[in-house]
Design an enzyme around this catalytic site. Structure first.
Site, PDB file in Angstrom:
ATOM      1  N   GLY A   8       0.825  -1.200   0.000  1.00 19.55           N
ATOM      2  CA  GLY A   8       0.000   0.000   0.000  1.00 19.55           C
ATOM      3  C   GLY A   8       0.857   1.246   0.000  1.00 19.55           C
ATOM      4  O   GLY A   8       1.959   1.267  -0.560  1.00 19.55           O
ATOM      5  N   SER A   9       0.359   2.295   0.640  1.00 21.87           N
ATOM      6  CA  SER A   9       1.024   3.594   0.632  1.00 21.87           C
ATOM      7  C   SER A   9       2.184   3.636   1.627  1.00 21.87           C
ATOM      8  O   SER A   9       2.291   2.804   2.530  1.00 21.87           O
ATOM      9  CB  SER A   9       0.018   4.693   0.992  1.00 21.87           C
ATOM     10  OG  SER A   9      -0.375   4.563   2.353  1.00 21.87           O
ATOM     11  N   GLU A  51       5.668  -3.326   1.279  1.00 25.17           N
ATOM     12  CA  GLU A  51       5.917  -2.827  -0.084  1.00 25.17           C
ATOM     13  C   GLU A  51       5.063  -1.582  -0.232  1.00 25.17           C
ATOM     14  O   GLU A  51       3.849  -1.657  -0.364  1.00 25.17           O
ATOM     15  CB  GLU A  51       5.568  -3.901  -1.119  1.00 25.17           C
ATOM     16  CG  GLU A  51       6.165  -3.601  -2.488  1.00 25.17           C
ATOM     17  CD  GLU A  51       5.242  -2.787  -3.355  1.00 25.17           C
ATOM     18  OE1 GLU A  51       5.409  -1.541  -3.390  1.00 25.17           O
ATOM     19  OE2 GLU A  51       4.358  -3.376  -3.972  1.00 25.17           O
ATOM     20  N   CYS A  80       2.431  -0.593  -8.705  1.00 20.54           N
ATOM     21  CA  CYS A  80       3.535  -0.050  -7.915  1.00 20.54           C
ATOM     22  C   CYS A  80       4.807   0.056  -8.744  1.00 20.54           C
ATOM     23  O   CYS A  80       5.658   0.902  -8.480  1.00 20.54           O
ATOM     24  CB  CYS A  80       3.762  -0.894  -6.669  1.00 20.54           C
ATOM     25  SG  CYS A  80       3.965  -2.652  -7.003  1.00 20.54           S
TER      26      CYS A  80
END
Length: 496
Positions: free
Chosen positions: A231-232, A253, A287
């Site tokens: 995620g963020s 990640e 990503c």
């Protein structure tokens, strides 16, 4: 059962103890179709009691699962792989309707879960431990790997199937059980995937839906033992802090802003096609999407012109249409955010050469045209932050050294791309680029056998490969004297 009926059936549900059950708050979150903007389903926000029940069951099942032999676990993982393989069209359609990606990409993604499960099914049998040379004659020293316990997998919406599989397959192969907290924009697909697993591997996987409170309950519990989060950056930091207070293992990640370096020795046509693919696949919601391009000044003008043509030629539409190249983004908030990113870049001096607006003829749905911004300065905000959408900025450089220096000048370091046919340039790029992965003339490939992950603020740890398998285990050392009476007592024992 049709896919639309599946959304109705799974709306507001949780998957606990092998059962699809009503959540206590079934309509806490409302999800709309990314194509029509009409209500698609409601999601339950799992309560603290529901999360605790889920965790307790996962621990009970884990003790049984961990006692199975490696061969027996291998057989189960192959069954899971086969079950996903049989359900590729069904699960792919659910994913497309829920988060928007083209049906071909969705079905491909479900297919990738199959290879991940088959890979980990086999590699886990080969990676159990090792024997060490003893420091005392006739002693036996060995170490072996044990499961951590209950693995929590927290997922984004962009790749709900394969990102789940990368962690789930490694976790199950090593004797852990799994609790999944999916994204609010892909929860129904995840619930259906849990049912597919349950049919062939009862009791191993559970799913609780919800938002931040659900995540906190899962991560803060002393009875979960590893968290795999995608995620963020802000989300990863919060997870890391919660885990750190318990010394709990976490795999993080957290975003990327991947550079794409193009040198004069490249095959121009190939590099442009690769750049178009790497920038706009899954509407740029990857990503590892290309977001920053550093193109040598001698080929800059031609490359930008060709890239603008390529982006403009992509077919936008409902992901269920076979002719669609780029579907909608996952939700309204993301479209508005990307539009603001592009607007800011133009105000800072970037030149809009393709896209930059809602496509003509789309009055509803969260669509945004593939966008190319030229003459971007490396200091612009679009070059300093993750875009995570269908936009890419292109900067002119005078040398490979400048391109690498600018590529490394980022807090994010997931992947990098290099387009060159000069072997010296290729080796220098791989050596100097600070990202966790480098693709040379080969955009966005993954390999189940190779570690996936990034450096710097992108996160820590690796999934896939041997590294990914070991991420879900702990090491234990055993030291055995098979016949303690056969020799003298060591002279370093008490009394001196």
């Amino acid at each position: 059962m049709t896919t639309s009926n599946e959304f109705e059936r799974l709306s507001g549900k949780l998957f606990i103890d092998g059962q699809t059950i009503d959540g206590a708050s079934p309509d806490e979150i409302e999800v709309a179709s990314p194509v029509t903007e009409e209500r698609l389903c409601g999601l339950a926000g799992a309560t603290a009691d529901e999360v605790e029940r889920c965790i307790n069951i996962a621990n009970e099942r884990q003790r049984v699962w961990a006692a199975e032999s490696s061969l027996d676990r291998t057989k189960v993982l192959h069954k899971i792989a086969s079950a996903f393989e049989e359900n590729v069209p069904h699960l792919g359609e659910m994913m497309t309707r829920e988060m928007g990606k083209p049906i071909k990409e969705a079905c491909d993604e479900v297919g990738w879960t199959v290879t991940a499960f088959r890979y980990f099914a086999e590699i886990a049998r080969h990676e159990y431990g090792r024997v060490h040379g003893p420091v005392v004659a006739n002693h036996l020293n060995y170490s072996y790997r044990e499961p951590l316990g209950v693995a929590v997998i927290i997922l984004p919406y962009n790749y709900p199937a394969v990102l789940m599989a990368w962690s789930m397959a490694a976790a199950l192969a090593t004797g852990n059980t799994v609790i999944v907290k999916p994204s609010e924009y892909a929860s129904i697909t995840t619930l259906r995937m849990a049912e597919v697993v349950e049919a062939v591997a009862p009791g191993l996987v559970q799913v609780v839906t919800g938002s931040v409170p659900t995540v906190q309950a899962l991560v803060k519990s002393p009875n979960t033992h590893i968290v795999s989060f995608t995620g963020s950056v802000n989300g990863a930091r919060a997870i890391n802090e919660m885990c750190a207070s318990q010394f709990k293992r976490c795999l993080l990640e957290a975003s990327g802003s991947d550079p794409f370096i193009v040198m004069p020795s490249c095959d121009m046509e190939f590099a442009v096609r690769a750049a178009t693919f790497a920038s706009f696949m899954n509407c740029g919601q990857i990503c590892t999407s290309t977001e920053r391009m550093y193109v040598h000044e001698s080929i800059y003008t031609e490359f930008v012109e060709r890239l603008a043509v390529g982006a403009s030629g992509l077919r936008i539409g409902d992901g269920m249409e076979q002719t669609t190249d780029v579907g909608p983004m996952a939700n309204r908030r993301e479209v508005e955010r990307v539009a603001e990113v592009v607007k800011t870049a133009v105000s800072e001096g970037a030149e809009l050469v393709a896209g930059g607006a809602r496509p003509d003829g789309f009055e509803r749905g969260w669509f945004y045209r593939p966008t190319v911004l030229a003459n971007a300065s490396h200091q612009m905000s679009i070059m300093r932050n993750e875009i995570f959408g269908p936009a890419v900025a292109v900067t002119k450089v005078s040398s490979l050294d400048e391109a690498i220096r600018l590529a490394n000048d980022s807090p994010l370091a997931l992947g990098s791309n290099v387009y060159s046919q000069d072997l010296a340039e290729v080796h220098e790029s791989i050596r100097r680029l600070e990202s966790g992965m480098v693709w040379v003339n080969a955009p966005l490939f993954d390999n189940d056998a190779g570690p996936f992950g990034g450096n710097k603020s992108t996160g820590g740890g690796r999934v896939l490969g041997i590294d990914g398998l070991h991420s879900f285990t702990k090491n234990k050392l055993a030291w055995i004297d098979p016949d303690p009476k056969s020799g003298p007592i060591p002279d370093w024992w008490f009394p001196y």
